[in-house]
Design a protein around this motif. Structure first.
Motif, PDB file in Angstrom:
ATOM      1  N   VAL A  68       0.855  -1.197   0.000  1.00 61.53           N
ATOM      2  CA  VAL A  68       0.000   0.000   0.000  1.00 61.53           C
ATOM      3  C   VAL A  68       0.889   1.244   0.000  1.00 61.53           C
ATOM      4  O   VAL A  68       1.675   1.442   0.924  1.00 61.53           O
ATOM      5  N   PRO A  69       0.802   2.062  -1.086  1.00 62.31           N
ATOM      6  CA  PRO A  69       1.574   3.313  -1.080  1.00 62.31           C
ATOM      7  C   PRO A  69       0.947   4.284  -0.084  1.00 62.31           C
ATOM      8  O   PRO A  69      -0.273   4.366   0.021  1.00 62.31           O
ATOM      9  N   GLN A  70       1.781   5.006   0.629  1.00 61.36           N
ATOM     10  CA  GLN A  70       1.263   5.956   1.626  1.00 61.36           C
ATOM     11  C   GLN A  70       1.999   7.288   1.539  1.00 61.36           C
ATOM     12  O   GLN A  70       3.220   7.327   1.513  1.00 61.36           O
ATOM     13  N   ASN A 118      -0.873  10.206   4.813  1.00 66.05           N
ATOM     14  CA  ASN A 118      -1.906   9.428   5.540  1.00 66.05           C
ATOM     15  C   ASN A 118      -3.030  10.322   6.086  1.00 66.05           C
ATOM     16  O   ASN A 118      -3.470  10.154   7.221  1.00 66.05           O
ATOM     17  N   THR A 119      -3.450  11.265   5.262  1.00 64.33           N
ATOM     18  CA  THR A 119      -4.594  12.114   5.652  1.00 64.33           C
ATOM     19  C   THR A 119      -5.845  11.744   4.844  1.00 64.33           C
ATOM     20  O   THR A 119      -6.871  12.431   4.949  1.00 64.33           O
ATOM     21  N   GLY A 120      -5.769  10.725   4.038  1.00 70.07           N
ATOM     22  CA  GLY A 120      -6.897  10.295   3.207  1.00 70.07           C
ATOM     23  C   GLY A 120      -8.099   9.941   4.079  1.00 70.07           C
ATOM     24  O   GLY A 120      -7.944   9.517   5.232  1.00 70.07           O
ATOM     25  N   LEU A 121      -9.294  10.101   3.503  1.00 68.26           N
ATOM     26  CA  LEU A 121     -10.517   9.968   4.307  1.00 68.26           C
ATOM     27  C   LEU A 121     -11.414   8.820   3.843  1.00 68.26           C
ATOM     28  O   LEU A 121     -12.570   8.746   4.250  1.00 68.26           O
TER      29      LEU A 121
HETATM   30  P1  FAD Z   1      -2.571   9.465   1.764  1.00 67.80           P
HETATM   31  O1  FAD Z   1      -3.687   9.676   2.683  1.00 67.80           O
HETATM   32  O2  FAD Z   1      -1.324   8.920   2.339  1.00 67.80           O
HETATM   33  O3  FAD Z   1      -3.040   8.499   0.579  1.00 67.80           O
HETATM   34  C1  FAD Z   1      -4.246   8.707  -0.093  1.00 67.80           C
HETATM   35  C2  FAD Z   1      -4.338   7.727  -1.271  1.00 67.80           C
HETATM   36  O4  FAD Z   1      -3.330   8.004  -2.226  1.00 67.80           O
HETATM   37  C3  FAD Z   1      -4.120   6.279  -0.877  1.00 67.80           C
HETATM   38  O5  FAD Z   1      -4.907   5.466  -1.690  1.00 67.80           O
HETATM   39  C4  FAD Z   1      -2.652   6.036  -1.161  1.00 67.80           C
HETATM   40  O6  FAD Z   1      -2.381   4.687  -1.457  1.00 67.80           O
HETATM   41  C5  FAD Z   1      -2.419   6.921  -2.364  1.00 67.80           C
HETATM   42  N1  FAD Z   1      -1.084   7.517  -2.431  1.00 67.80           N
HETATM   43  C6  FAD Z   1      -0.511   8.388  -1.575  1.00 67.80           C
HETATM   44  N2  FAD Z   1       0.701   8.760  -2.033  1.00 67.80           N
HETATM   45  C7  FAD Z   1       0.886   8.107  -3.193  1.00 67.80           C
HETATM   46  C8  FAD Z   1       1.936   8.081  -4.152  1.00 67.80           C
HETATM   47  N3  FAD Z   1       3.039   8.812  -4.005  1.00 67.80           N
HETATM   48  N4  FAD Z   1       1.799   7.284  -5.241  1.00 67.80           N
HETATM   49  C9  FAD Z   1       0.675   6.550  -5.416  1.00 67.80           C
HETATM   50  N5  FAD Z   1      -0.331   6.539  -4.558  1.00 67.80           N
HETATM   51  C10 FAD Z   1      -0.241   7.311  -3.459  1.00 67.80           C
HETATM   52  N6  FAD Z   1      -9.252  16.204   0.287  1.00 67.80           N
HETATM   53  C11 FAD Z   1      -9.726  16.998  -0.689  1.00 67.80           C
HETATM   54  O7  FAD Z   1      -9.798  16.571  -1.837  1.00 67.80           O
HETATM   55  N7  FAD Z   1     -10.129  18.274  -0.426  1.00 67.80           N
HETATM   56  C12 FAD Z   1     -10.064  18.809   0.809  1.00 67.80           C
HETATM   57  O8  FAD Z   1     -10.459  19.943   1.019  1.00 67.80           O
HETATM   58  C13 FAD Z   1      -9.543  17.992   1.852  1.00 67.80           C
HETATM   59  N8  FAD Z   1      -9.422  18.487   3.096  1.00 67.80           N
HETATM   60  C14 FAD Z   1      -8.971  17.683   4.084  1.00 67.80           C
HETATM   61  C15 FAD Z   1      -8.884  18.197   5.370  1.00 67.80           C
HETATM   62  C16 FAD Z   1      -8.451  17.393   6.405  1.00 67.80           C
HETATM   63  C17 FAD Z   1      -8.349  17.968   7.803  1.00 67.80           C
HETATM   64  C18 FAD Z   1      -8.087  16.049   6.153  1.00 67.80           C
HETATM   65  C19 FAD Z   1      -7.579  15.159   7.248  1.00 67.80           C
HETATM   66  C20 FAD Z   1      -8.168  15.539   4.878  1.00 67.80           C
HETATM   67  C21 FAD Z   1      -8.615  16.336   3.839  1.00 67.80           C
HETATM   68  N9  FAD Z   1      -8.707  15.850   2.537  1.00 67.80           N
HETATM   69  C22 FAD Z   1      -9.162  16.658   1.538  1.00 67.80           C
HETATM   70  C23 FAD Z   1      -8.356  14.458   2.234  1.00 67.80           C
HETATM   71  C24 FAD Z   1      -6.837  14.234   2.032  1.00 67.80           C
HETATM   72  O9  FAD Z   1      -6.089  15.170   2.687  1.00 67.80           O
HETATM   73  C25 FAD Z   1      -6.472  14.262   0.578  1.00 67.80           C
HETATM   74  O10 FAD Z   1      -7.057  13.159  -0.052  1.00 67.80           O
HETATM   75  C26 FAD Z   1      -4.975  14.250   0.298  1.00 67.80           C
HETATM   76  O11 FAD Z   1      -4.772  14.496  -1.075  1.00 67.80           O
HETATM   77  C27 FAD Z   1      -4.290  12.954   0.669  1.00 67.80           C
HETATM   78  O12 FAD Z   1      -2.882  13.126   0.610  1.00 67.80           O
HETATM   79  P2  FAD Z   1      -1.907  12.232   1.490  1.00 67.80           P
HETATM   80  O13 FAD Z   1      -0.507  12.544   1.108  1.00 67.80           O
HETATM   81  O14 FAD Z   1      -2.225  12.330   2.911  1.00 67.80           O
HETATM   82  O15 FAD Z   1      -2.265  10.783   0.942  1.00 67.80           O
END
Ligand code: FAD
Ligand code: MLT
Ligand code: ZN
Length: 492
Positions: free
Chosen positions: A90-92, A95-98
């Protein structure tokens, strides 16, 4: 956590052994590997907690191995080995995904991109940024701000989420209204495929019509097709003048009237139009050191932001709009931020909602696109169903469901319907799933406006995609990942 619909472990995936850990040690520096004694390592399982649990504390995997490579080549070596040995990954990112996409369902290896965090280059003339996928969004925004630019997306999770995660989820956020989707801003990607092939498509150009635009497939693919290791994207000029106002509105109908007028009067400088209801406001004021800038409480609140290049021009336009809204009694009260600190506080009032709801209880999140006229109706319909089941009564905190509320990006027809309960349990979930998806489908909406499908909505994709479309999605998945090792159990 385990729910009735949690998929069972695919027995075809290899269970890790100490021999696998030895192989990873030969590919990566030892400090980038976290392996528990269960697989022959020496890390305390507690160290892996943060990689196994999601931001909502709703989904929890049981991975015994976290790998944090420092280069694209290391990512390629890891994936090639996992693919040859049928090891699920699982790529991460941050880790803020919902939607439960970023954490393992069972014992998948977590491939964290957090050590791939270098800026590769920046062209101050075109505003094109090239960087590693693990760069944190806010840090990138600070970097380009020093050069007079802004990132084309902004979201409440900016302090933790990675640009690679943003691309993988096709994140929307609060600037979508102004700068549009990442499908337009991203110019190029570097992606490692499950067999270790590095697809170098790090274009720095806006125009490139050389056949199929493969990078678009990875935008929003949620880690199921390849691991994004590099991103190049267009960063617009940072606006010289920013204004923010918060308005109190008596009905959802008036929220729509305000939006229409805001576009009419301030169209070219309007950069955000957000709304939230009284329940959200109650939670955010309870959990943050903020006070309501308005004279009283209202059923709905609107945040309007303008961003332009001429402060006096923007001030005048926004003031005229506010006066018109008040005179026409569309808005009952309003506050205009006088300085940057007030602007930040008003934004916290909106962006602090997810965190405040999370502190209130177990939060079920539905992130849907619905035509604006009926967008808020679903909140009332869900509340009524929960009431009929005896699980919810507004203001009664002894019931299993404490809050049913709505907020979101009105400008993009995107509602965040949230249901806050004392705990996640199937008895509660069954009241609004699949009802909420049926509701959205019946209004020709989308079951995911911006958060994606992940694990949460995998079984409900059919409410937004026809079966031939799902069939082609599955074919694309097996083309890129024939052994299905990448983010299994998610999306399709
Ligand atoms: P992760 O949570 O780590 O991963 C999300 C997904 O992407 C997973 O399926 C993972 O496998 C994949 N992934 C991650 N990195 C990679 C990579 N390098 N290559 C391939 N796959 C990968 N989302 C919105 O769209 N709009 C908003 O306004 C918004 N607001 C938010 C506010 C809060 C407080 C929180 C907690 C979340 C919010 N989100 C929002 C959701 C989230 O932040 C987004 O989806 C964000 O883009 C996820 O990024 P991440 O790096 O944390 O990815
Ligand atoms: C937001 O707009 O605040 C985010 O998408 C997060 C959420 O839906 O809670
Ligand atoms: Zn959102």
């Amino acid at each position: 956590q385990r729910f009735a619909h949690t998929p069972t472990r695919n027995a075809g995936f290899k269970q890790l052994t100490s021999a696998d850990i030895e192989q990873f040690k030969s590919m990566l520096p030892s400090e980038t590997i976290l392996a528990t004694p269960a697989v022959g390592g020496s890390s305390d399982p507690v160290e892996l907690e943060g990689f196994n649990a999601d931001w909502l504390n709703k989904y929890r995997g049981a991975s015994q191995l976290v790998l944090r490579p420092k280069s694209t080549q290391e990512v390629a070596d890891i994936l090639r080995y996992c693919n040859e040995n049928q090891i699920a990954v699982v790529p991460q990112g941050g880790n803020t995904g919902l939607v439960g996409g970023s954490v393992p369902v069972h014992d998948e290896v977590v491939l964290s991109l957090r050590n791939l965090n270098k800026i590769r280059g920046y062209d101050e003339v075109s505003g094109v940024l090239a960087c590693d996928a693990g760069c944190v969004l806010e840090e990138l925004d600070n970097y380009v701000a020093e050069r007079g630019h802004t990132m084309p997306l902004d979201l409440g999770a900016k302090g933790s989420c990675h640009i690679g995660g943003n691309v993988a989820t096709n994140a929307g956020g609060i600037r979508f209204l102004r700068y549009g989707s990442l499908h337009g801003s991203v110019l190029g990607l570097e992606v490692v495929l499950p067999d270790g092939t590095i697809l170098d498509n790090m274009s720095l150009l806006r125009k490139d019509n050389t056949g199929y635009d493969l990078k678009q497939l990875f935008i929003g693919s949620e880690g199921t097709l390849g691991v994004i290791t590099g991103v190049s994207l267009l960063t617009p000029r940072r606006p010289a003048a920013v204004n923010v106002a918060v308005l109190g509105v008596s009905s959802y109908e008036q929220v729509q009237v305000a939006f229409k007028l805001a576009r009419q009067r301030c169209g070219e400088i309007l950069s955000a139009f957000e709304f939230w209801d009284a329940s959200c406001m109650g939670a955010v004021l309870h959990h943050h050191a903020l006070r309501n800038p308005l004279s009283s409480e209202f059923p709905f609140y609107v945040l309007i932001e303008t961003s332009g290049s001429n402060k006096s021009h923007d001030d005048e336009k926004l003031s005229e709009l506010l006066e018109e809204l008040m005179e026409a009694e569309v808005v009952e009260d309003g506050a205009l931020a006088q300085d940057d600190s007030q602007i930040a506080k008003m934004w916290t009032m909106r962006e602090g909602i997810p965190e405040s709801l999370g502190k209130t209880g177990a939060t079920y999140k539905y992130d849907v696109s619905i035509p604006i006229p009926v967008l808020y109706d679903v909140v009332g319909d869900i509340a009524s169903r929960l009431e009929a089941a005896g699980l919810y009564k507004q203001g009664d905190t002894t019931r299993p469901v404490k809050l049913v509320c709505g907020y979101g990006h009105i400008g993009d027809s995107n509602l965040h319907l949230n249901i806050v309960a004392d705990k996640f349990q199937d008895k509660v979930t069954d009241i609004f799933e699949p009802f909420v998806y049926e509701w959205v489908q019946s209004h020709r909406g989308s079951i995911s406006a911006e958060h994606g499908i992940g694990l949460m909505k995998r079984d409900y994709l059919k409410y937004s995609k026809s079966s031939p479309m799902i069939d082609y999605m599955k074919r694309i998945k097996s083309l890129f990942d024939p052994k299905g090792i990448l983010n299994p159990y998610k999306v399709v």
